[in-house]
Design a protein around this motif. Structure first.
Motif, PDB file in Angstrom:
ATOM      1  N   LEU A 222       0.934  -1.090  -0.029  1.00  0.00           N
ATOM      2  CA  LEU A 222       0.052  -0.121   0.053  1.00  0.00           C
ATOM      3  C   LEU A 222       0.724   1.173  -0.099  1.00  0.00           C
ATOM      4  CD1 LEU A 222      -2.894   1.154   0.358  1.00  0.00           C
ATOM      5  CD2 LEU A 222      -2.659   0.748   2.648  1.00  0.00           C
ATOM      6  N   ILE A 223       0.783   2.066  -1.061  1.00  0.00           N
ATOM      7  CA  ILE A 223       1.532   3.245  -1.142  1.00  0.00           C
ATOM      8  C   ILE A 223       0.756   4.594  -1.269  1.00  0.00           C
ATOM      9  CG2 ILE A 223       3.302   4.368  -2.718  1.00  0.00           C
ATOM     10  CD1 ILE A 223       3.703   1.544  -3.878  1.00  0.00           C
ATOM     11  N   PHE A 224       1.017   5.251   0.269  1.00  0.00           N
ATOM     12  CA  PHE A 224       0.571   6.657   0.084  1.00  0.00           C
ATOM     13  C   PHE A 224       1.458   7.647  -0.266  1.00  0.00           C
ATOM     14  CE2 PHE A 224      -2.389   4.079   3.112  1.00  0.00           C
ATOM     15  CZ  PHE A 224      -3.626   4.456   2.785  1.00  0.00           C
ATOM     16  N   VAL A 225       1.209   8.454  -1.149  1.00  0.00           N
ATOM     17  CA  VAL A 225       1.803   9.704  -1.763  1.00  0.00           C
ATOM     18  C   VAL A 225       1.380  10.866  -1.250  1.00  0.00           C
ATOM     19  CG1 VAL A 225       2.992  10.977  -3.500  1.00  0.00           C
ATOM     20  CG2 VAL A 225       2.543   8.162  -3.685  1.00  0.00           C
ATOM     21  N   ASP A 226       2.031  11.658  -0.217  1.00  0.00           N
ATOM     22  CA  ASP A 226       1.466  12.931   0.260  1.00  0.00           C
ATOM     23  C   ASP A 226       1.916  14.131  -0.820  1.00  0.00           C
ATOM     24  OD1 ASP A 226       0.356  14.547   2.597  1.00  0.00           O
ATOM     25  OD2 ASP A 226       2.290  15.475   2.100  1.00  0.00           O
ATOM     26  N   ASP A 227       0.994  14.659  -1.332  1.00  0.00           N
ATOM     27  CA  ASP A 227       1.498  15.696  -2.436  1.00  0.00           C
ATOM     28  C   ASP A 227       1.441  17.183  -1.746  1.00  0.00           C
ATOM     29  OD1 ASP A 227       1.405  16.841  -4.731  1.00  0.00           O
ATOM     30  OD2 ASP A 227      -0.489  16.890  -5.445  1.00  0.00           O
ATOM     31  N   GLY A 228       2.561  17.087  -1.049  1.00  0.00           N
ATOM     32  CA  GLY A 228       2.948  18.603  -0.438  1.00  0.00           C
ATOM     33  C   GLY A 228       1.800  19.059   0.596  1.00  0.00           C
TER      34      GLY A 228
END
Length: 270
Positions: A37-43
């Motif tokens: 599971l990959i969460f990418v926090d977009d700034g």
């Protein structure tokens, strides 16, 4: 790795923990399917990434982008580290019933489709959203523009869940140049141009968080960008030997199978 699920998040502190726990529990229930599971926090300017990290969920990666790059910029960052034979992305609020994730992954892993996309217009889909008059008109115009000029035959390019075979994702996502919401159209345009196998599946709405899309501002920007896709293809901007090989159907260069030769010989001898 069987499945990589990429989820972009931006200022999602109010529902990040709920979404992460919910989807992680569901993926765990699919055992023996192996997942990441990959969460990418977009700034984000809130504590979205901190909240996700505090959960310490197994098989989960948190990617922090130093600044906001846009939804597809975040998705591409997640796909860059994904390793699954099937790679899916969906929105941070997990808008569709979780079974869609399992169905899409199973469709790709067992039936070998290149791309599987949710489509809210298909029979069996349940999708209800009250749109303002202006937003409704702009949405219909955008959809018509996309179907006529870019992606004819695909009725719902903007549905927030899409899956890809691992090798397709590895070749496709590095080609994307649009980092915002029209990235959906760009990736499907490239997939269609390479004649990839695209499967549409119905989806059922689970919840709908407030949208960060501003109809007039984002809509006009999206239209300007997708109007340039044909030119980008023409000048070779989307050239990919990998996708060409994946989609290759040069059957005339391939020998007949032993079974086919046997049947043909039998027919000739009758």
């Amino acid at each position: 790795m069987d499945l990589s699920l990429v989820i972009p998040v931006f200022n999602s502190a109010s529902f990040a923990a709920e979404s992460a726990t919910l989807v992680h529990t569901y993926l765990t229930s699919l055992s023996p399917l192996r997942f990441e599971l990959i969460f990418v926090d977009d700034g984000s300017s809130d504590a979205s990434a901190d909240i996700l990290e505090s959960l310490h969920l197994p098989h989960t990666h948190i990617v922090r982008l130093p600044q906001n790059v846009g939804k597809f910029g975040a998705i591409c960052a997640g796909m860059k580290i994904a390793t699954g034979d099937c790679r899916i992305f969906t929105d941070g609020d997990i808008p569709y019933e979780l079974e869609a994730i399992g169905y899409i992954s199973d469709t790709i892993l067992t039936r070998n489709f290149h791309v599987v996309i949710g489509d809210r217009t298909l029979p069996g889909s349940e999708y209800a959203e009250r749109l303002s008059f202006v937003r409704s008109v702009v949405t219909q115009l955008f959809t018509a523009f996309v179907r006529i000029l870019v992606a004819g035959g695909l009725f719902d390019t903007q549905c927030g869940i899409k899956g890809f075979r691992g090798d397709v994702a590895s070749a496709l996502f590095p080609l994307l140049r649009d980092k915002e919401f029209s990235g959906d159209v760009e990736l499907l345009y490239i997939a269609l141009k390479y004649n990839l196998e695209i499967k549409r599946v119905p989806v059922r709405l689970r919840r709908q968080a407030p949208s960060s899309v501003r109809v007039m501002r984002h809509g006009l920007r999206m239209l300007r960008r997708i109007s340039k896709l044909r030119h980008a293809w023409f000048i070779g901007r989307y050239k990919s030997d990998e996708l060409a090989q994946i989609a290759d159907q040069s059957y005339w260069n391939r020998p007949l199978s032993a079974e086919t030769r046997y049947k043909a010989g039998g027919a000739m001898g009758d």
